[in-house]
Design a protein around this motif. Sequence first.
Motif, mmCIF file in Angstrom:
data_model
loop_
_atom_site.group_PDB
_atom_site.id
_atom_site.type_symbol
_atom_site.label_atom_id
_atom_site.label_comp_id
_atom_site.label_asym_id
_atom_site.label_seq_id
_atom_site.Cartn_x
_atom_site.Cartn_y
_atom_site.Cartn_z
ATOM 1 N N LEU A 40 0.824 -1.211 0.000
ATOM 2 C CA LEU A 40 0.000 0.000 0.000
ATOM 3 C C LEU A 40 0.856 1.258 0.000
ATOM 4 O O LEU A 40 0.585 2.229 -0.714
ATOM 5 C CB LEU A 40 -0.933 -0.021 1.214
ATOM 6 N N ASN A 43 3.818 1.005 -3.613
ATOM 7 C CA ASN A 43 3.393 0.898 -5.002
ATOM 8 C C ASN A 43 2.017 1.495 -5.255
ATOM 9 O O ASN A 43 1.782 2.123 -6.303
ATOM 10 C CB ASN A 43 3.390 -0.570 -5.433
ATOM 11 N N TYR A 44 1.112 1.296 -4.325
ATOM 12 C CA TYR A 44 -0.232 1.777 -4.580
ATOM 13 C C TYR A 44 -0.270 3.299 -4.679
ATOM 14 O O TYR A 44 -1.033 3.858 -5.466
ATOM 15 C CB TYR A 44 -1.164 1.278 -3.475
ATOM 16 N N ARG A 45 0.600 3.972 -3.923
ATOM 17 C CA ARG A 45 0.667 5.435 -3.998
ATOM 18 C C ARG A 45 1.147 5.892 -5.367
ATOM 19 O O ARG A 45 0.618 6.839 -5.962
ATOM 20 C CB ARG A 45 1.593 5.963 -2.901
ATOM 21 N N VAL A 47 0.868 4.140 -8.157
ATOM 22 C CA VAL A 47 -0.186 3.815 -9.122
ATOM 23 C C VAL A 47 -1.225 4.927 -9.146
ATOM 24 O O VAL A 47 -1.665 5.375 -10.220
ATOM 25 C CB VAL A 47 -0.816 2.458 -8.768
ATOM 26 N N ASN A 154 4.724 -0.168 -11.351
ATOM 27 C CA ASN A 154 4.184 -0.339 -9.989
ATOM 28 C C ASN A 154 3.119 -1.438 -9.916
ATOM 29 O O ASN A 154 3.020 -2.160 -8.921
ATOM 30 C CB ASN A 154 3.592 0.986 -9.503
ATOM 31 N N GLN A 155 2.316 -1.555 -11.003
ATOM 32 C CA GLN A 155 1.321 -2.642 -10.997
ATOM 33 C C GLN A 155 1.998 -4.005 -11.026
ATOM 34 O O GLN A 155 1.597 -4.939 -10.322
ATOM 35 C CB GLN A 155 0.375 -2.489 -12.178
ATOM 36 N N MET A 158 3.313 -4.646 -7.637
ATOM 37 C CA MET A 158 2.250 -5.040 -6.710
ATOM 38 C C MET A 158 1.871 -6.515 -6.902
ATOM 39 O O MET A 158 1.650 -7.260 -5.934
ATOM 40 C CB MET A 158 1.014 -4.158 -6.912
ATOM 41 N N SER A 162 2.287 -9.340 -4.163
ATOM 42 C CA SER A 162 1.119 -10.100 -3.712
ATOM 43 C C SER A 162 1.384 -11.598 -3.775
ATOM 44 O O SER A 162 1.032 -12.357 -2.866
ATOM 45 C CB SER A 162 -0.084 -9.732 -4.585
#
Length: 600
Positions: A40, A43-45, A47, A154-155, A158, A162
């Motif tokens: 979170l 990478n999610y930032r 994205v 980044n995806q 992720m 995962s």
Amino acid sequence: MSFRARILLAQAPLAVALVVVAVLSVRTIGALGAGAEAILQQNYRSVLAAQRMRGALEALDRAALFALVGHPPPPDTDAQRQRFESELALEESNITEVGEGEAVQALRAQWSEYVAALAALRAAPDAARATYFAQTAPAFAALSASTSRILELNQDAMLLKSEHARATAARMGTVMIVASLAALALGLLATSLLTARLVQPLQRLRAVADRIGGGDFAARVTVEGRDELAQLATTFNAMADRLSRYRSSSLGELLLAQQAAQAAIDSLPDAVVVFDARGEVLIINQSAEHLLGGGRLSNADPMLRAVLEQARGHVLTGKGAFVPRGFEDAVRIATPGEGDLYFLARATPVYGEEGGVTGATVALQDVTRLHRFDQLKNDLVATVAHEVRTPLTALRMAVHLLLEHAAGPLTDRQADLLYAAREETERLQRIVEELLDLAKLQGGRMQLTRRPTAPRVLVDAALDAQRTIAADRQVVLTAQVAPGLPEIAVDVDRLQLVFANLLSNAVRHSPPGAPVTLRVAPHDGSLRFSVTDEGPGIPPERREVIFEKFSQGGDRPGGAGLGLSIAKEIVAAHGGEIGVDSSVGHGSEFWFTIPVGAKV
């Protein structure tokens, strides 16, 4: 250390195992949470920043197209440019993947070129078309490609993280299962070892208790320490000392005597039950325990329980020993394996030191075989009587025909002999009829035909039937019937047999001129009929057997001794009782009762 502390110590390995499993669980959950949090934060930032930059870039491209066609730009154009700048600055500060830094630097340079192209497009409105396709469109395409590159980086990161987190979770689950099983096994092993050591004193205590229970009162238990088990062992040894002294005392001898008495009654084949003064079961032998179904009176067959309560009540109320009158008092018990069994109850009182009745001993004698023999005897007697009746009838007819001179005249001597023969054949006929009636009554084949009848009618009919015999013997027949007596449901013909037996016996044993009185009076829900004479009376030893078959009541035989036995069976079939009160030299009183409420 106390016994409680030892129990807690024995449970400690399991507690430690639970703590270890809990710590591993917390660490595993923390590691999985940290992996998710890293995804979170890192990478999610980026994205989100790439997606927002792409949105701002598309809004700016639409503004450029508006300028291309000569329309004023949308009012949020500056806001979209600032949005792109802020998201680009956020991405520049959150570079986490390999190659992401170079892509961000290229994005920064391309953004500068795109801003310059937008400024040139805005400064030359006349050449906007050429400027857009020459500068703005290529810069937009380069920026879009760079933001897509950052988004893909980044995806992909992720997705890899995962998968890595999923693999880590699976690995940690396996580790947790192995660790939990290992901790549980070690905890159970340690707990079992500690528990085994803990219960060793209890096992020794149990072994000594078994030895004492087997009669070894010299056995003692040894437990070291000062805990509760050691105190229990000390108390147990003190109890064993007291038991040993008790065994050697007179009280112990009494206990042995009681055990010997119990063994003695257990060896008896008949069922024996000893009741205390309150009527509760005190001692019971094995035969009675099997017969009563576990030794409880409430589990016994209703008929067996009734006869036990009758015998017990007879003794405990001070009436003396309870003795059955004969096989008619036998109680029948139906069993699935052995068929019908018959038992006779006998009860004797148990006296205390002061002479009072403190209990009752009831013995149930198995008379099944004797009862069957008695039935065979009755059947044999009935068969013989039935076979004798036919030739006897022919003989009686022949005697009567001879007396009527059917075969010619008779001399006086022949007539006297035939008269004597007629009387004997008549007497033999009565005996045969009595035997057959008795067999029917005892076999339950004689059905009573009851009808409501006034007592006075019964009395008058009975006296009328005996007046001729009474007149021949100069005996006076009288009746005393209480007034207001209710009707009773009886078989008149059968009951007249009872009256005939009692009255004929009274007339036969009474001296000339003496009265014979037939009385009727109410008595405890029944009517009591009695026949009183002034004969010689009945000796005490004869009163017990006078109602038995083939028993004579006095010194003047008049039949086979079946009349009173038949009378007893008929009265019993009506639900009543029969008896005699007599004293030698003062006459006798034969009585029987008939219940008032009997149904027709």
